[in-house]
Write an enzyme that holds these catalytic residues in place. Sequence first.
Site, mmCIF file in Angstrom:
data_model
loop_
_atom_site.group_PDB
_atom_site.id
_atom_site.type_symbol
_atom_site.label_atom_id
_atom_site.label_comp_id
_atom_site.label_asym_id
_atom_site.label_seq_id
_atom_site.Cartn_x
_atom_site.Cartn_y
_atom_site.Cartn_z
ATOM 1 N N SER A 11 6.051 -35.342 -36.616
ATOM 2 C CA SER A 11 4.954 -35.548 -37.554
ATOM 3 C C SER A 11 3.700 -35.976 -36.788
ATOM 4 O O SER A 11 3.675 -37.072 -36.198
ATOM 5 C CB SER A 11 5.312 -36.639 -38.569
ATOM 6 O OG SER A 11 4.137 -37.056 -39.239
ATOM 7 N N HIS A 36 5.231 -31.069 -38.168
ATOM 8 C CA HIS A 36 5.117 -31.567 -39.545
ATOM 9 C C HIS A 36 3.721 -32.151 -39.707
ATOM 10 O O HIS A 36 3.303 -33.006 -38.908
ATOM 11 C CB HIS A 36 6.186 -32.641 -39.783
ATOM 12 C CG HIS A 36 6.257 -33.166 -41.170
ATOM 13 N ND1 HIS A 36 6.931 -32.514 -42.194
ATOM 14 C CD2 HIS A 36 5.750 -34.306 -41.712
ATOM 15 C CE1 HIS A 36 6.837 -33.248 -43.302
ATOM 16 N NE2 HIS A 36 6.137 -34.326 -43.038
ATOM 17 N N ASP A 38 1.245 -34.120 -42.229
ATOM 18 C CA ASP A 38 1.210 -34.939 -43.438
ATOM 19 C C ASP A 38 -0.187 -34.995 -44.034
ATOM 20 O O ASP A 38 -1.088 -35.590 -43.446
ATOM 21 C CB ASP A 38 1.655 -36.370 -43.097
ATOM 22 C CG ASP A 38 3.139 -36.444 -42.841
ATOM 23 O OD1 ASP A 38 3.554 -36.975 -41.808
ATOM 24 O OD2 ASP A 38 3.892 -35.963 -43.711
ATOM 25 N N HIS A 69 3.218 -30.967 -45.434
ATOM 26 C CA HIS A 69 3.747 -31.849 -46.493
ATOM 27 C C HIS A 69 2.560 -32.361 -47.302
ATOM 28 O O HIS A 69 1.802 -33.204 -46.818
ATOM 29 C CB HIS A 69 4.528 -32.994 -45.822
ATOM 30 C CG HIS A 69 5.028 -34.038 -46.760
ATOM 31 N ND1 HIS A 69 5.523 -35.247 -46.283
ATOM 32 C CD2 HIS A 69 5.130 -34.096 -48.109
ATOM 33 C CE1 HIS A 69 5.902 -35.986 -47.310
ATOM 34 N NE2 HIS A 69 5.677 -35.315 -48.436
ATOM 35 N N MET A 71 1.053 -34.590 -49.800
ATOM 36 C CA MET A 71 1.166 -35.822 -50.574
ATOM 37 C C MET A 71 -0.169 -35.999 -51.300
ATOM 38 O O MET A 71 -0.973 -36.888 -50.989
ATOM 39 C CB MET A 71 1.460 -37.024 -49.657
ATOM 40 C CG MET A 71 2.856 -36.980 -49.084
ATOM 41 S SD MET A 71 3.053 -38.034 -47.628
ATOM 42 C CE MET A 71 2.462 -36.907 -46.372
ATOM 43 N N MET A 142 12.609 -37.738 -49.083
ATOM 44 C CA MET A 142 11.840 -38.821 -48.457
ATOM 45 C C MET A 142 12.764 -40.015 -48.256
ATOM 46 O O MET A 142 13.398 -40.487 -49.205
ATOM 47 C CB MET A 142 10.654 -39.224 -49.330
ATOM 48 C CG MET A 142 9.540 -38.179 -49.409
ATOM 49 S SD MET A 142 8.896 -37.707 -47.812
ATOM 50 C CE MET A 142 8.168 -39.275 -47.261
ATOM 51 N N GLY A 147 3.201 -42.312 -47.406
ATOM 52 C CA GLY A 147 1.866 -42.893 -47.213
ATOM 53 C C GLY A 147 1.642 -43.359 -45.793
ATOM 54 O O GLY A 147 0.520 -43.314 -45.292
ATOM 55 N N GLY A 149 3.429 -43.851 -41.609
ATOM 56 C CA GLY A 149 4.516 -43.752 -40.647
ATOM 57 C C GLY A 149 5.002 -45.153 -40.297
ATOM 58 O O GLY A 149 4.457 -46.156 -40.774
ATOM 59 N N GLY A 150 6.052 -45.221 -39.502
ATOM 60 C CA GLY A 150 6.524 -46.500 -38.980
ATOM 61 C C GLY A 150 7.285 -47.365 -39.967
ATOM 62 O O GLY A 150 7.515 -48.546 -39.721
ATOM 63 N N ASP A 180 12.636 -37.380 -43.992
ATOM 64 C CA ASP A 180 11.310 -37.733 -43.491
ATOM 65 C C ASP A 180 11.044 -39.208 -43.733
ATOM 66 O O ASP A 180 10.957 -39.652 -44.870
ATOM 67 C CB ASP A 180 10.296 -36.876 -44.265
ATOM 68 C CG ASP A 180 8.873 -37.095 -43.832
ATOM 69 O OD1 ASP A 180 7.979 -36.495 -44.454
ATOM 70 O OD2 ASP A 180 8.641 -37.871 -42.874
ATOM 71 N N GLY A 182 11.226 -42.866 -40.937
ATOM 72 C CA GLY A 182 12.125 -43.781 -40.220
ATOM 73 C C GLY A 182 13.228 -43.063 -39.476
ATOM 74 O O GLY A 182 14.313 -43.621 -39.255
ATOM 75 N N GLY A 202 7.902 -39.193 -36.625
ATOM 76 C CA GLY A 202 6.571 -39.456 -36.074
ATOM 77 C C GLY A 202 6.679 -40.503 -34.975
ATOM 78 O O GLY A 202 6.647 -40.204 -33.789
HETATM 79 C C1 DX5 Z 1 5.072 -40.597 -44.526
HETATM 80 C C2 DX5 Z 1 5.133 -39.209 -43.913
HETATM 81 C C3 DX5 Z 1 6.127 -39.125 -42.808
HETATM 82 C C4 DX5 Z 1 5.798 -40.043 -41.663
HETATM 83 C C5 DX5 Z 1 6.976 -40.151 -40.737
HETATM 84 O O1 DX5 Z 1 4.350 -40.535 -45.716
HETATM 85 O O2 DX5 Z 1 5.493 -38.268 -44.894
HETATM 86 O O3 DX5 Z 1 6.187 -37.775 -42.315
HETATM 87 O O4 DX5 Z 1 4.686 -39.552 -40.972
HETATM 88 O O5 DX5 Z 1 6.662 -41.136 -39.820
HETATM 89 P P1 DX5 Z 1 7.804 -42.016 -39.109
HETATM 90 O O6 DX5 Z 1 8.706 -41.025 -38.431
HETATM 91 O O7 DX5 Z 1 7.057 -42.883 -38.176
HETATM 92 O O8 DX5 Z 1 8.513 -42.772 -40.198
HETATM 93 ZN ZN ZN Z 2 5.862 -36.096 -44.132
#
Ligand code: DX5
Ligand code: ZN
Length: 224
Positions: A11, A36, A38, A69, A71, A142, A147, A149-150, A180, A182, A202
Amino acid sequence: MSAHKILVAPSILAADFAHLADDVARVVAAGADWLHLDIMDGQFVDNISFGPAVVETVRGLTSLPLDVHLMIERPDHYAPRFISAGANSITVHVETEAKHNVAQTLSAIRDAGCRCGLTLNPATPFEAVEPHLPHVDLVLIMTVHPGFGGQSFRAGMMEKVRRARDLRDSLGADYDIEVDGGIKPETARLAIENGANALVAGTSIFKAADYKAAIRALREPSRE
Ligand code: DX5
Ligand code: ZN
């Protein structure tokens, strides 16, 4: 039924935006299967990321499939712009807050020659996506609230992954099952064991010193 190869989709939300071209080149060379992307509009989710212009930029950097993706609210309205920008697959949210006719949006994406995916938030029951399963190329489960990452992986979502797998078999469907949020080696193993074959990551890739090792560790998670 074709066996589904384990696919890793970094991502780019977690990439270094000051050196996006370098990061994309590095992660492609490291063995990514998809990228990916976002897309966040600050309405459907409480964050804003980037739009079609960045997708077009990334399209110019690699021939890897771009897994977009959305959102966002009104994904039906914006999907054509992401397809023109070079998306190979567009995933939309099933929640009513996305304000679109899900079946029509999925059909329109496919009619435009693009793969279509459907996704649901952790709080949304899997039943919400079931009527659409015969009409998608990908189901994205999900494992965090969208919203940012991390965040931490929600293991309770594995029940949805199993349900997606079981229904794919009983429907004779062939969609990819993607997770997607964590995703790192130990959670990738859990997701794969439950039926996922596409792994979005990500933080665990872009914050790693060695992208190749990080991607391999997701694809072939050794037992801890
Ligand atoms: C969150 C995104 C994910 C996110 C994943 O809203 O849809 O794709 O970027 O990030 P990590 O892998 O750091 O959880
Ligand atoms: Zn995503």
